[in-house]
Enzyme design. Structure first.
Site, short mmCIF file in Angstrom:
data_model
loop_
_atom_site.label_atom_id
_atom_site.label_comp_id
_atom_site.label_asym_id
_atom_site.label_seq_id
_atom_site.Cartn_x
_atom_site.Cartn_y
_atom_site.Cartn_z
N ASP A 461 23.33 24.33 47.10
CA ASP A 461 24.12 25.55 47.15
C ASP A 461 24.22 26.11 45.74
OD1 ASP A 461 25.87 27.54 48.16
OD2 ASP A 461 27.58 26.36 47.51
N LYS A 462 24.63 27.36 45.60
CA LYS A 462 24.74 27.97 44.27
C LYS A 462 26.19 28.02 43.81
CE LYS A 462 24.90 32.38 43.65
NZ LYS A 462 26.15 32.51 42.83
N ASP A 892 28.34 24.52 53.51
CA ASP A 892 27.27 23.57 53.20
C ASP A 892 27.31 22.34 54.11
OD1 ASP A 892 26.49 25.16 50.94
OD2 ASP A 892 28.21 24.32 49.87
#
Length: 1262
Positions: A461-462, A892
């Protein structure tokens, strides 16, 4: 606990027109008609295969889209209505259609734990095999070993694994209890009462306060804000930190003004069934004979957090597992490592080998019985009851039991202990402890450690994983001069130094003394206009708390810019519908707001048209450099210097904006205002015409400068990604954020580099087109289905990176709604799908995965949680690769559950990801130590453990086969029964155990310096079929040496003590095999510790102690049937002749392996030294701070731009829909604000940035 909700508005609020009926497309934020789905852009614009018209494309898509099922009916304040609906659960069972709001993520309960856990455990083939052997041992006719020799170890193994699963499930139960027990206010009767989340039902009305989390999917009914606006943060759902606004229907906003009206509300919502489409909602509200359209702009999703809104009220539409975020979470999957699956297959192979061997020995037993009957007929009375065939049958099962020890139960028990201790090593690693929030690393799973050393793909994930969600104003360029703030505390101004500015924020990091001096001199008009623009051109809201201004922005970018101007003396104080008030170096000035030219992803800029106190009309514009620079007046003196500054900022991967302004003449403004009014009242193409009007005035601008904002990465992210890439691990970033933002972060963390060629949708489609044609290019007539398009030249040359959106993935792979178009590549998928097999359908998936995995980096933007999991699934299915997913939020969770290894970050978005993960870390940078140190060591240890456990088992137990040829194939054990029972438990287990706990080939520091060592695990080099076969041959050779050397010695010679008997022979063979195994293990240990010495010494002591104890005359007299070798070891092992036989056997067994190691060391030493020397040279040449180098004029890459809001904010501001004056009855619960202070709340749905992309300009499609 009960409490009344705050009073609701009693008078009509200032309202805006309700939004047009529509919905939000699944993967983009474009407004769409409520009866149609969004039509994606043609994949081949301008090509022969592109769509003939957008209308035909939309028609095709709508015709092929699965119709939505609008059967979900929600009636407000009527629980009895919903309880009457049932739906089929399983077989003839039914359950309530409308789920409650309780979340149950645990696998077991009190009733199901024992049967379900045993069912899962006996899915392991080894456990089934052991159970089968135990059942055989209970039959006296064929039993050769006591039945308890396997039952007790199997029970211990099942108990250990069951306790481990129970502990994990108790943690899930606790997490569920915490979530379900969260307090909230529910309308019960005619008042709101405090209850638990689990008490919420569909149709209930709940009250939410500022900073609270939305407990279910709600229809917003009203709020304390003007026009019933509600501001939410969706970071835990889509990764975006920007505020978004939701707005209630005008009817509910005006009518639901107090608790009585809430209690009397009986509206009925009809909408689509629960689904996983996060950005889409279509429904209607029927109330008082009227029907109102509903879309996603009126829905608050579970997991959102209420911001900048004191109170809001919502009707529960979807609860519990029916909510959209839970529909995206997926199920808990039982994860098995690659070694586990290999072991299952090896168990089958060994079982087949044992069955074949036992069958051959049983045949031999039959022939031997026939021969014995003929040669010894005088003993025929002993065999009258059994025939040779029956003897062979019983011998077969006897050998199956006798040789079953070759698959040792002790190996699985010891393996569980090794997994547990290696997990503790992760927990105890102080190098992965994060002191800032007192968070250590945590191995939440104890059975996946070895797989940490085999990872091939990392899906990250960012937001919150790679970044800190913190934006800081770093640099700026004003009139060609670059000012850079200092992060050193010694250069920051003291409180006394800020006394000239009472509004200054002492926490701000940016401080440049030269800029401050220039501002205070106040003699540079460009500097004045630059800071004035920052204070005027924005969508920030301001509050006054405890005599301090508090800015609340829709995104951190906006707050950073306005705060920077504030610290430099240009302070944004307040805003009304028509004015903005600033404090400029202590002087309060009010500007009239004439127009706000809104931002959108096409314009990439925002402008405000204001009248200053002197009466002059000025236009202030900020936006991306690509749009601002081309709108400057000719011969702009600062253009060249500003472009160089932008190059410098982009080289540091900072997010930039260009700032420009101009003075507008009165007559020009009057003419433009007339055009603006005419465009704003158009019924068709209003937005396009407004853009044209905006374009007219945004020309001939004067460049003021540029700003640079840093999107802070977590510590060590670039270095970690660089190490992962050097270790042959490919990193994919899967984020719900915008494409431009994700690409900019890709460059900042060095996932993307200048020399990479970024492939976007058009190039990808052309390459997939070529792949499809090459694999499926003939129709029924033998002609191609359509003309072959040539692959774009140069696309496969050099490094490549892939950047795709969720919408594109949906169209290509069908990851969400199945989307197809009418012509070209999409048409071929559509027309062929009706007649092709499922294998052909996966051809496109395989082509995409092949293309993506051939790239050095992949970034997927605007993907839903479900799409994240499907992408991981694609790679696992088509590449058979070991995957790791890492994230920190609820969005997520599904990805973490799907990947082979799930890692949760203990970040700012809660602990949902951690609760569902296998490993928990505080920072992304700890991933390098988790994989390259603990993962690689665990893989090395487990592989060596398995190899040597099999080796020692084969070396000791294969002797039973050779002995059968000399015992009449009677399945008589050669060894003493206690030796068979203790061989794998006490005699040889501990040295192998120490190898599994402490073995290292290189140090932790060296593991991080040479990440290429990690490739060994990816290639499965340390334990595979080949290694197993070599181990089998090695163990067989040792058993042959131990047996036949002793056999030949005992056949030809008799010692002085006349110990040439069966028991002495058994002791000799057993001792030879034991010592050969110990010496072999000692030779292969590379890392000696105190534990290693203790375990090897302990093995010898245990062997001596138990050998003499179990063969003592005292225990023989007490239980002669269990202790059958009285004094055998003492007599045999004190005979020099037998000791010489043992020594000879050990030397013969050890010499071949020692020779092979010596030759291997000689041949590989030179190559290894050269490789290490070359690696050290490369490490020395590299610098820690990696930099990118490019020239802006080369068009290799553009700097990213930072914007904070979406089209639509101009209406909210200019119509005053989100502004509140002190004392307004619309929000009585708010604290007092100064008469001049007005509040603007903003929302951004789209962060738009120009990515720093090498050759292809990325832009978002709305």
């Amino acid at each position: 606990m009960e409490g009344e909700a705050p009073p609701l508005p009693t008078t009509k609020m200032a309202t805006t027109s309700p939004p047009e009926d529509g919905c939000i497309c699944l993967l983009c934020e474009a407004r769409l008609p409520s009866t149609k789905m969004a039509a994606p852009p043609s994949p081949y614009p301008g090509s022969a295969s592109s769509m003939s018209s957008q209308a035909s494309l939309a028609s095709y898509l709508n015709g092929n889209k699965k119709p939505l099922d609008f059967t979900w009916e929600v009636k407000a304040n009527d629980r009895a209505y919903h309880k009457q609906f049932k739906k089929k659960a399983a077989f003839c069972l039914t359950r309530e259609k409308y789920a409650d709001n309780a979340i149950r993520t645990a696998k077991y309960n009190v009733l199901t734990f024992l049967p379900l856990n045993l069912y899962e455990q006996f899915h392991r083939l080894a456990n089934l095999y052991f159970l089968f052997v135990i059942l055989l041992q209970t039959i006296p006719e064929i039993s050769t070993l006591p039945w308890f020799t396997l039952l007790l170890p199997l029970s211990c193994l099942l108990l250990i694994r069951g306790l481990r699963d129970l502990i994990d499930d108790i943690a899930r139960h606790r997490s569920d209890w915490v979530i379900n027990s969260t307090p909230c206010e529910i309308l019960v009767g005619k008042s709101f009462r405090w209850q638990k989340w689990r008490d919420i039902c569909v149709g209930d009305i709940v009250c939410l306060r500022k900073d609270s989390v939305v407990p279910a999917d709600l229809l917003l009914l009203s709020s304390s804000e003007p026009s019933s606006l509600c501001y939410v943060e969706t970071a835990d759902i889509d990764g975006e930190t920007n505020l978004k606004f939701r707005q209630a229907l005008l009817a509910t906003h005006q009518e639901l003004v107090n608790e009585a009206s809430m209690a009397a509300f009986d509206g009925k919502v009809t909408c689509e069934e629960p689904n996983s489409r996060m950005h889409s909602f279509i429904g209607t509200l029927e109330w008082r004979g009227q029907k109102y359209s509903l879309d996603s702009e009126k829905i608050l999703l579970r997991g959102c957090r209420i911001r900048n809104t004191e109170v809001c009220y919502g009707l529960v539409i979807y609860a519990g597992f029916d909510s959209k975020i839970m529909k995206n979470c997926g199920k808990i999957k039982m994860k098995k490592t690659k070694l586990d699956r290999l072991m299952d297959r090896l168990v089958i192979i060994i079982f087949v080998m044992l069955a074949i061997t036992s069958f051959c020995l049983a045949v031999g037993a039959g022939f031997w019985a026939v021969k014995f009957h003929k040669e010894h007929s005088y003993l025929s009375a002993l065999y009258e009851t059994t025939s040779p065939a029956e003897q062979a049958f019983f011998a077969f099962w006897g050998f199956m039991i006798l040789l079953s020890i070759i698959i040792p139960m002790a190996m699985y028990i010891t393996l569980e202990f090794i997994y547990m201790v290696n997990s503790c090593f992760i927990d105890w690693d102080v190098e992965m402890y994060y002191p800032a929030n007192d968070t250590p690393a945590k191995a939440r799973s104890t059975s996946l450690n070895d797989q940490l050393g085999q990872i091939e793909y990392v899906f990250s994930d960012k937001t919150g994983t790679l970044t800190q969600n913190i934006m800081t104003f770093k640099k700026c360029c004003i009139n060609g001069i670059i000012y850079a703030g200092s992060a050193d505390s010694e250069h920051k101004p003291s409180a006394a130094g800020l006394s000239w500015n009472p509004y200054a924020d002492s926490k701000a990091e940016f401080h440049d003394p030269s800029l401050l001096e220039a501002v205070l001199r106040n003699d540079d008009p460009v500097t004045r206009e630059f800071l004035r623009l920052l204070a005027l051109c924005h969508t920030v809201m301001v509050e006054e708390k405890e005599s301090q201004l508090v800015y609340q922005a829709a995104s951190p970018d906006e707050e950073a810019l306005v705060t920077a101007a504030r610290n430099l003396g240009y302070v944004f104080l307040s805003r009304t519908q028509d004015t903005i008030t600033l404090s400029e170096l202590g002087t309060e000035r009010t500007y009239g707001m004439l127009a706000m030219l809104d931002f959108n992803s096409v314009r990439k800029r925002m402008s405000v048209l204001v009248r200053d106190p002197e009466g002059k009309i000025r236009l202030y514009t900020k936006g991306a450099d690509v749009v601002i620079l081309e709108r400057l007046c000719e011969d702009e003196p600062a253009r060249a210097f500003t472009q160089l500054a932008l190059d410098s900022f982009a080289e540091e991967t900072l997010r930039t904006l260009c700032l420009a302004c101009k003075e507008v003449a009165e007559e020009d403004y009057a003419e433009w205002c007339k055009k603006h009014h005419e465009a704003s009242v158009l019924l068709e193409n209003r937005a396009q015409e407004l853009d044209k009007v905006y374009e007219e005035i945004e020309q001939d601008l004067q460049l003021l400068g540029a700003t640079a904002i840093e999107d802070k990465l977590q510590d060590g992210v670039p270095e970690t990604i660089q190490l992962l890439k050097q270790g042959n691990i490919k990193v994919w970033v899967l984020t719900g954020d915008k494409q431009e933002t994700a690409v900019n972060i890709g460059f900042a963390c060095h996932l993307l580099t200048d020399d990479m060629q970024i492939l976007e949708e058009r190039e990808i489609c052309e390459m997939l087109e070529a792949y499809w044609v090459s694999n499926n290019n003939l129709g029924s007539s033998g002609e191609p289905l359509c003309p072959v398009q040539q692959q774009p030249s140069g696309l496969r040359q050099g490094k490549m990176a892939l950047v795709v959106t969720g919408d594109f993935l949906e169209r290509v792979l069908g990851t969400g709604e199945k989307v197809k178009t009418e012509e070209g590549f999409w048409a071929r998928r559509a027309c062929c799908k009706a007649r092709m097999q499922p294998a052909a359908e996966s051809l496109v998936e395989k082509a995409f995965v092949d293309l993506a995995t051939s790239c050095q980096a992949v970034i997927c933007c605007r993907v839903t949680p479900k799409q994240k999991a499907l992408i991981v699934q694609l790679v696992k299915r088509h590449r058979k690769a070991i995957t790791l997913a890492i994230g920190d939020g609820a969005n997520d969770v599904n990805m973490i559950k799907t990947a082979d290894i799930g890692v949760g970050i203990s970040g700012q978005e809660g602990r949902q990801a951690v609760q569902c993960s296998n490993y928990a870390l505080a920072q992304f940078c700890y991933l390098q130590r988790l994989l390259f140190v603990h993962g690689r060591w665990s893989y090395l240890r487990i592989c060596k453990f398995l190899r040597y456990f099999f080796y020692k088992t084969f070396a000791g137990m294969m002797v039973q086969i050779w002995f059968a040829f000399y015992s009449g194939f009677t399945a008589q054990p050669l060894y003493e029964p206690w030796f068979l029972a203790l061989y794998n438990v006490f005699y040889t287990a501990y040295p192998v155990l120490s190898m599994g706990l402490t073995e290292q080939d290189v140090s932790a520091k060296r593991s991080l310096q040479v990440p290429e060592l990690y490739k060994v695990g990816q290639r499965n080099e340390l334990f595979n079929y080949r290694v197993f076969c070599l181990t089998f041959l090695h163990g067989t050779a040792t058993s042959l040496g131990s047996f036949f050397i002793a056999l030949l010695a005992f056949r030809d010679e008799v010692s002085s003590k006349a110990t040439n008997d069966y028991q002495a022979f058994a002791v000799t063979v057993a001792t030879s095999a034991f010592l050969s195994v110990i010496v072999e293990i000692v030779m292969d240990i590379k890392f000696w510790t105190v534990l290693t010495f203790l375990t090897i010494t302990g093995s010898f002591l245990f062997f001596c102690f138990f050998s003499f104890f179990t063969q003592n005359f005292l225990v023989f007299r007490a239980a002669p049937s269990y202790f059958r070798f009285p004094d055998a070891s003492r007599v045999a092992l004190t005979d020099p002749y037998i000791l010489c036989i043992v020594l000879l056997s050990v030397v013969v067994n050890t010499l071949p392996a020692l020779t092979v190691r010596l030759l291997r060391a000689i041949t590989s030493a030179g190559a290894a030294r050269e490789k290490v020397r070359a690696r050290d040279t490369r490490v020395a040449e590299k610098t820690v701070e990696l930099q990118t180098h490019f020239r802006r004029g080369s068009l290799l890459r553009r700097s990213s731009y930072a914007f904070s809001h979406k089209e639509g904010y101009a209406d909210l501001i200019t119509k005053g829909a989100s502004l509140r004056i002190k004392g307004s009855r619309n929000r009585p619960s708010l604290g007092a604000i100064s008469s001049q202070s007005l509040q603007l709340t903003t929302r951004e749905d789209v962060i738009t940035t120009i990515p720093s992309s090498p050759r292809i300009f990325l832009k978002e499609d709305n």
